[in-house]
Design a protein around this motif. Structure first.
Motif, PDB file in Angstrom:
ATOM      1  N   SER A 144       0.835  -1.210   0.000  1.00 15.32           N
ATOM      2  CA  SER A 144       0.000   0.000   0.000  1.00 15.32           C
ATOM      3  C   SER A 144       0.864   1.251   0.000  1.00 15.32           C
ATOM      4  O   SER A 144       0.414   2.324  -0.380  1.00 15.32           O
ATOM      5  N   GLN A 145       2.118   1.115   0.445  1.00 16.09           N
ATOM      6  CA  GLN A 145       2.995   2.279   0.519  1.00 16.09           C
ATOM      7  C   GLN A 145       4.019   2.331  -0.607  1.00 16.09           C
ATOM      8  O   GLN A 145       4.704   3.335  -0.792  1.00 16.09           O
ATOM      9  N   LEU A 146       4.136   1.239  -1.345  1.00 16.40           N
ATOM     10  CA  LEU A 146       5.164   1.145  -2.381  1.00 16.40           C
ATOM     11  C   LEU A 146       4.720   1.880  -3.647  1.00 16.40           C
ATOM     12  O   LEU A 146       3.589   1.729  -4.092  1.00 16.40           O
ATOM     13  N   PHE A 147       5.635   2.652  -4.196  1.00 16.97           N
ATOM     14  CA  PHE A 147       5.329   3.334  -5.460  1.00 16.97           C
ATOM     15  C   PHE A 147       5.611   2.353  -6.599  1.00 16.97           C
ATOM     16  O   PHE A 147       6.749   2.152  -7.003  1.00 16.97           O
ATOM     17  N   MET A 148       4.524   1.739  -7.069  1.00 12.80           N
ATOM     18  CA  MET A 148       4.635   0.628  -8.005  1.00 12.80           C
ATOM     19  C   MET A 148       3.457   0.710  -8.964  1.00 12.80           C
ATOM     20  O   MET A 148       2.531  -0.073  -8.878  1.00 12.80           O
ATOM     21  N   PRO A 149       3.463   1.705  -9.850  1.00 10.62           N
ATOM     22  CA  PRO A 149       2.295   1.895 -10.713  1.00 10.62           C
ATOM     23  C   PRO A 149       2.255   0.853 -11.828  1.00 10.62           C
ATOM     24  O   PRO A 149       3.070   0.872 -12.736  1.00 10.62           O
ATOM     25  N   SER A 161      13.570   6.566 -16.005  1.00 15.06           N
ATOM     26  CA  SER A 161      13.718   6.544 -14.555  1.00 15.06           C
ATOM     27  C   SER A 161      13.509   5.119 -14.074  1.00 15.06           C
ATOM     28  O   SER A 161      12.650   4.398 -14.599  1.00 15.06           O
ATOM     29  N   PHE A 162      14.297   4.743 -13.073  1.00 15.80           N
ATOM     30  CA  PHE A 162      14.066   3.478 -12.396  1.00 15.80           C
ATOM     31  C   PHE A 162      13.177   3.762 -11.201  1.00 15.80           C
ATOM     32  O   PHE A 162      13.574   4.499 -10.296  1.00 15.80           O
ATOM     33  N   LEU A 163      11.980   3.211 -11.186  1.00 19.37           N
ATOM     34  CA  LEU A 163      11.095   3.364 -10.026  1.00 19.37           C
ATOM     35  C   LEU A 163      11.594   2.389  -8.936  1.00 19.37           C
ATOM     36  O   LEU A 163      12.511   1.605  -9.180  1.00 19.37           O
ATOM     37  N   PRO A 164      11.009   2.444  -7.730  1.00 15.62           N
ATOM     38  CA  PRO A 164      11.603   1.678  -6.628  1.00 15.62           C
ATOM     39  C   PRO A 164      11.894   0.202  -6.941  1.00 15.62           C
ATOM     40  O   PRO A 164      12.971  -0.295  -6.613  1.00 15.62           O
ATOM     41  N   LEU A 165      10.971  -0.506  -7.609  1.00 19.72           N
ATOM     42  CA  LEU A 165      11.242  -1.919  -7.913  1.00 19.72           C
ATOM     43  C   LEU A 165      12.415  -2.055  -8.876  1.00 19.72           C
ATOM     44  O   LEU A 165      13.273  -2.919  -8.722  1.00 19.72           O
ATOM     45  N   GLY A 166      12.453  -1.197  -9.875  1.00 21.23           N
ATOM     46  CA  GLY A 166      13.539  -1.249 -10.853  1.00 21.23           C
ATOM     47  C   GLY A 166      14.870  -0.931 -10.213  1.00 21.23           C
ATOM     48  O   GLY A 166      15.890  -1.565 -10.499  1.00 21.23           O
ATOM     49  N   LYS A 167      14.862   0.054  -9.308  1.00 24.87           N
ATOM     50  CA  LYS A 167      16.101   0.435  -8.640  1.00 24.87           C
ATOM     51  C   LYS A 167      16.623  -0.713  -7.781  1.00 24.87           C
ATOM     52  O   LYS A 167      17.834  -0.958  -7.710  1.00 24.87           O
ATOM     53  N   LYS A 168      15.706  -1.443  -7.128  1.00 28.41           N
ATOM     54  CA  LYS A 168      16.142  -2.568  -6.299  1.00 28.41           C
ATOM     55  C   LYS A 168      16.836  -3.633  -7.146  1.00 28.41           C
ATOM     56  O   LYS A 168      17.881  -4.163  -6.769  1.00 28.41           O
ATOM     57  N   VAL A 169      16.244  -3.956  -8.288  1.00 22.75           N
ATOM     58  CA  VAL A 169      16.846  -4.978  -9.150  1.00 22.75           C
ATOM     59  C   VAL A 169      18.192  -4.471  -9.690  1.00 22.75           C
ATOM     60  O   VAL A 169      19.181  -5.201  -9.726  1.00 22.75           O
ATOM     61  N   LEU A 170      18.214  -3.206 -10.078  1.00 22.28           N
ATOM     62  CA  LEU A 170      19.447  -2.618 -10.593  1.00 22.28           C
ATOM     63  C   LEU A 170      20.569  -2.734  -9.558  1.00 22.28           C
ATOM     64  O   LEU A 170      21.714  -3.075  -9.880  1.00 22.28           O
ATOM     65  N   GLN A 171      20.233  -2.450  -8.303  1.00 22.33           N
ATOM     66  CA  GLN A 171      21.244  -2.537  -7.244  1.00 22.33           C
ATOM     67  C   GLN A 171      21.760  -3.966  -7.081  1.00 22.33           C
ATOM     68  O   GLN A 171      22.919  -4.179  -6.764  1.00 22.33           O
ATOM     69  N   LYS A 172      20.855  -4.943  -7.300  1.00 24.60           N
ATOM     70  CA  LYS A 172      21.300  -6.336  -7.180  1.00 24.60           C
ATOM     71  C   LYS A 172      22.253  -6.689  -8.330  1.00 24.60           C
ATOM     72  O   LYS A 172      23.240  -7.392  -8.122  1.00 24.60           O
ATOM     73  N   VAL A 173      21.938  -6.209  -9.530  1.00 25.32           N
ATOM     74  CA  VAL A 173      22.866  -6.441 -10.646  1.00 25.32           C
ATOM     75  C   VAL A 173      24.209  -5.796 -10.316  1.00 25.32           C
ATOM     76  O   VAL A 173      25.275  -6.413 -10.446  1.00 25.32           O
ATOM     77  N   GLU A 174      24.155  -4.553  -9.854  1.00 18.36           N
ATOM     78  CA  GLU A 174      25.392  -3.825  -9.545  1.00 18.36           C
ATOM     79  C   GLU A 174      26.214  -4.537  -8.477  1.00 18.36           C
ATOM     80  O   GLU A 174      27.444  -4.604  -8.559  1.00 18.36           O
ATOM     81  N   ALA A 175      25.530  -5.067  -7.465  1.00 17.47           N
ATOM     82  CA  ALA A 175      26.245  -5.723  -6.369  1.00 17.47           C
ATOM     83  C   ALA A 175      26.991  -6.954  -6.876  1.00 17.47           C
ATOM     84  O   ALA A 175      28.124  -7.222  -6.467  1.00 17.47           O
ATOM     85  N   ILE A 176      26.357  -7.695  -7.771  1.00 14.72           N
ATOM     86  CA  ILE A 176      27.016  -8.892  -8.324  1.00 14.72           C
ATOM     87  C   ILE A 176      28.211  -8.485  -9.176  1.00 14.72           C
ATOM     88  O   ILE A 176      29.302  -9.055  -9.073  1.00 14.72           O
ATOM     89  N   GLY A 208      11.152   5.541   5.717  1.00 17.16           N
ATOM     90  CA  GLY A 208      10.011   5.273   4.840  1.00 17.16           C
ATOM     91  C   GLY A 208      10.116   5.909   3.476  1.00 17.16           C
ATOM     92  O   GLY A 208       9.129   5.968   2.728  1.00 17.16           O
ATOM     93  N   SER A 209      11.300   6.406   3.127  1.00 19.16           N
ATOM     94  CA  SER A 209      11.464   6.939   1.780  1.00 19.16           C
ATOM     95  C   SER A 209      11.902   5.795   0.866  1.00 19.16           C
ATOM     96  O   SER A 209      12.570   4.872   1.306  1.00 19.16           O
ATOM     97  N   GLN A 210      11.477   5.835  -0.391  1.00 21.90           N
ATOM     98  CA  GLN A 210      11.762   4.747  -1.321  1.00 21.90           C
ATOM     99  C   GLN A 210      12.793   5.194  -2.344  1.00 21.90           C
ATOM    100  O   GLN A 210      12.622   6.219  -2.986  1.00 21.90           O
ATOM    101  N   GLU A 211      13.821   4.373  -2.516  1.00 22.34           N
ATOM    102  CA  GLU A 211      14.878   4.771  -3.447  1.00 22.34           C
ATOM    103  C   GLU A 211      14.452   4.532  -4.894  1.00 22.34           C
ATOM    104  O   GLU A 211      13.866   3.503  -5.226  1.00 22.34           O
ATOM    105  N   MET A 212      14.753   5.488  -5.731  1.00 19.81           N
ATOM    106  CA  MET A 212      14.563   5.318  -7.159  1.00 19.81           C
ATOM    107  C   MET A 212      15.737   5.985  -7.862  1.00 19.81           C
ATOM    108  O   MET A 212      16.734   6.315  -7.229  1.00 19.81           O
ATOM    109  N   MET A 213      15.660   6.186  -9.146  1.00 18.63           N
ATOM    110  CA  MET A 213      16.781   6.802  -9.847  1.00 18.63           C
ATOM    111  C   MET A 213      16.275   7.477 -11.105  1.00 18.63           C
ATOM    112  O   MET A 213      15.710   6.829 -11.974  1.00 18.63           O
TER     113      MET A 213
END
Lengths: 571, 571
Positions: free
Chosen positions: A4-9, A41-56, B65-70
């Protein structure tokens, strides 16, 4: 995270301007949004996946001994003047002026910047080799940005640069980087090949692209059915492993072929197979005519031919040039009884054509029963053709197949291409000034994310491999207004979070259909649904990838999640 | 990491173009290099510290509670046209055209981009509030970039944006962000204050800067000696907490003051203290003259005065205007016996001046024993002066001190400044269209790194707080050519790495002096040196911050490192 709080349109409809699955799905599932053509723009879900790629990427680069740094996007034009690329790069390099009217480039790549840093700081062979990398935003003003993140104008790249005092040192780092790249793309679960690539205008033969095999790839690659051999089809070598057919050499004689000129026409006219025909083509190499022979079912590879001839300039002769040199038109020429002044280069396969057919250097006539050693002289037999599907793999293992690929990485032995004009020099063991030898190694990080999405989806949405999934587990209260369901889901969410899982919790007051559709769309690997049986202590677990689902008591969820995630991680 | 392999070019000399400690030290210790004016590369040590700052910022933002994006750096000019900033931003906004001649800005900030995304995706109050952030490279073409990372043209910023359906919701998020910022700067070990700031031309009074107290700061702040009160000196309120001096009101009378006009001259002439004088200044507010009174030792704060008068335009009256209104020149005017048509506004402190001195509205004369209530009428007593060092703090705790500060963060209630022109609207509970209310929250990430370096160094080099140090422990083989020392250091390095510490190991064949100087320069918190007693199993441990050092047996190093790091972490 509570949904309910996630920006995930999410979007129900397929966006009209998205042609490929990954682009459609990343838009529909709310991972990215376009801000301008080729700019996202990477929205929050995209940014999370991007960070996982970057970490690897980061982990494997660090393991391979590369050191992370970070260079600026704004680059002085002066540096690009030094390398010569300010003039040669073309409109893909974005350029601007600062308030003092100085010219800057927006980093499309960082060879110039890193070379300028290293030449200022490193003066001795004792400080070499050095391997540095960055994960950073790059800018290339593509003429036709398309396919979402696959070909954008602003994108994220991992670029590494290595500096060496000997070729052996570069060779060693090059292999280390290739291994690191294989480790990275394996961890991302991609079906990829390291592909011998065309070195383009830079020269140097060691140059591999990492290609993800994909129908939407923009490049064709030849790969072995049984080994990890793979090459750009322009680059794949064809070794001389042919065998001579059995049987006697017959005497050659002219045959009437009417107006048949192409291989297909001649084969049809004479009712023979194309591989018994010797195809003769006249090229002009640096002004000199060269008669080039390949088997009728093969195609001349001009890159190979150019290399074999050491020619700067190579082109098929025009009809007029052919008439002038051979005395007859293209389609009727051949290697028998020609002036000894005409150079003849043949592909290896031609040597093994027994009693073959070729042009007779006159209209409406071909020669049959031609045998090369006996009837025509050839200056050199070389590998000058394109590889074909069904050919033996050059490494002797398996046969060649073709596939399209998405380029996700590129490793390159630069040699002295930048260090020489930019004077990156060091003192060697003998106190002598030497020019550094360089390598560069790139991974399209945002493109790789798209490639993973492209290869991991179904008609309902994305199916993230665990290593990249934005969340591990998706808890769903099927009907949030139902107290039993909401309480069960709340409790599961807390438990799973506490156990260290990254959890998305759909607590929204939406219909079950909407929730399930969104869950399928965003593709979290595991789903735990508290539905009608929640009151009885029963929930449902579903694996996104297999679609497999089963009911289980709430008390067993933690154990089941652990087991399923281990299975998904391949452990 | 072995130091022989680390790209860490140190400098012995102080770079001539670096004016402040942090800039000098970050250059000398090989953390950064300049690529162009105000444009820097982070070398491996700098990048490591930067990532630690980013990780702390990320963690606290996520907790809040802020959500990271890019979002992208390339921004369509069209968006900046919508907000009006394409025209108003000035030359600090870097601009360029793409190959199709479309105008773009290089992101100096992202209000326009985020507002355009949110207005397209969020249509209902049910999806509000929303708080998103990014950690990203920003571009501002500063006229005079200086102080290294403190004022650059390309820098890293954390920028967050929040969207709300009510003012209360914004107020709540604003406080949450302020708390998160305090947590971040506390973890970074900075001596900072959250400072009530001037809202500039945007309006809205809720606007705080986070300032690190520092001699090299570019802004003055007023802060309490005993509480966390702090404000930009223009903004600090002064409450009416004065007390009336004891004693009788005397009758006022003229005194000859010759050509004394300034407060200092009058005080000298009459041998009285400045706080017994009433300073009278004529202002023109929106065309209307206003006589403004403050105590002699106070200064009029025109921002406060303008707010109190609700004036759009405010300026001190010229000599001519003063002559016309008051009949006498500036420096001789006063509030006694003037036309009742002249508005008189006085600072609170004026009310408490007993038997004071003021201009008599004629040359060479002042009045003494003036008492406001009795001798002059004042329309309103208000807070219209600058706060002074020594004043009581407005929150009643402690007294005011002044300090200079480096702005590292800024939180801002934007209201509808962007959402209104850009039409970011939603449907409220009643189905009525409303404009979103916004907040924005920035942290200069690379600037914060520099501020930490500025506050943590000595003449020998940097002294990193543990939370940001590029390594936990620095192992040094004092003489690497000595086998006993090299073996002891090798073993310690392996042990410490295995125990999970991030270790730098100086294995270079350099002189001890060079190694110690480099170690001091880069400022790793703990140092373990294997020197002459290594053969006896004795090494030396040194704390960079305190300079404290002691010998200990190798077998006790692990335990000692653990203890010292806990002490440094304040645990």
């Amino acid at each position: 995270m509570k949904q309910s709080q996630l920006f995930m349109p999410t979007l129900r409809e397929v966006p009209s301007d998205a042609d490929i699955k990954s682009h459609q799905m990343l838009l529909r599932a709310g991972f990215i949004r376009q801000n301008a053509a080729g700019i996202y723009s990477f929205l929050p879900l995209g940014k999370k996946v991007l960070q996982k790629v970057e970490a690897i990427v980061r982990e494997e680069m660090n393991n391979a001994g590369s050191q992370e740094m970070m260079m600026p996007a704004l680059q002085l034009a002066d540096l690009w003047e030094e390398s010569g690329r300010w003039q040669s790069y073309g409109p893909e390099l974005m350029r601007l002026k600062d308030r003092h009217d100085r010219d800057f480039a927006l980093g499309a790549t960082h060879e110039e910047v890193i070379t300028s840093i290293i030449r200022d700081e490193i003066k001795s062979y004792k400080k070499l080799p050095l391997n540095v990398y960055q994960i950073q935003t790059k800018f290339r003003d593509e003429k036709r940005p398309r396919f979402g993140l696959l070909r954008g104008r602003e994108f994220i790249m991992k670029d590494a640069y290595s500096f060496h005092h000997t070729q052996e040192s570069l060779d060693h780092t090059y292999e280390t980087m290739k291994s690191a790249y294989s480790a990275i793309f394996s961890r991302l679960g991609l079906n990829f090949r390291s592909v011998l690539a065309d070195s383009g205008s830079i020269g140097g033969k060691d140059n591999h692209e990492f290609m993800v095999l994909s129908e939407i790839g923009e490049d064709w690659i030849a790969y072995s059915s049984e080994s990890d051999f793979a090459a750009n089809i322009e680059m794949a070598p064809v070794h001389d492993t042919y065998t001579m057919p059995e049987g006697e050499e017959l005497s050659f004689e002219p045959v009437d072929t009417g107006d048949a000129r192409t291989i297909a026409e001649v084969a049809a006219k004479l009712e023979c197979s194309e591989d018994t025909i010797i195809k003769s083509l006249l090229f002009i190499a640096d002004g000199v005519p060269v008669l080039v022979l390949v088997r009728g079912d093969h195609e001349v590879n001009e890159i190979k031919l150019k290399n074999v001839l050491g020619a700067d300039d190579l082109a098929l002769a025009s009809e007029q040039e052919t008439l002038k040199v051979m005395g007859t038109a293209p389609g009727t020429i051949g290697p028998v009884n020609i002036s000894s002044e005409i150079r003849v280069i043949a592909d290896h396969a031609v040597k093994y054509v027994k009693n073959g057919i070729c042009g007779a250097n006159e209209e409406s006539t071909h020669l049959k029963n031609v045998n090369m050693g006996r009837d025509a002289s050839v200056e050199r037999y070389e590998d000058i053709r394109f590889i074909k599907e069904g050919d033996p793999s050059p490494d002797g293992k398996g046969i060649i197949q073709f596939a399209k690929g998405i380029e996700v990485g590129h490793v390159f032995k630069l040699g002295k291409v930048y260090s020489e004009p930019m004077k990156a020099e060091f003192l060697d063991e003998n106190g002598k000034n030497q020019t550094m030898i360089m390598g560069c190694y790139g991974i399209g990080v945002s493109r790789t994310l798209a490639a993973v999405a492209e290869e991991n989806n179904d008609e309902k949405g994305l199916i993230w491999p665990l290593a990249l999934a934005p969340f591990d587990v998706h808890v769903i209260a099927v009907n949030s207004k139902n107290t039993e369901q909401a309480e069960a889901a709340d409790a599961l969410y807390s438990q799973l979070k506490e156990a260290g899982y990254d959890c998305l919790y759909d607590d929204r007051p939406e219909r079950a259909g909407v929730k399930f559709a969104d869950a399928d769309l965003i593709g979290v690997p595991l789903r735990v649904m508290a539905g009608k049986k929640a009151g009885e202590g029963i929930v449902e677990l579903k694996v996104r990838k297999t679609g497999e689902s089963y009911e289980l008591p709430i008390s067993e969820v933690l154990q089941a999640v652990k087991k399923e995630l281990q299975l998904l991680a391949g452990k």
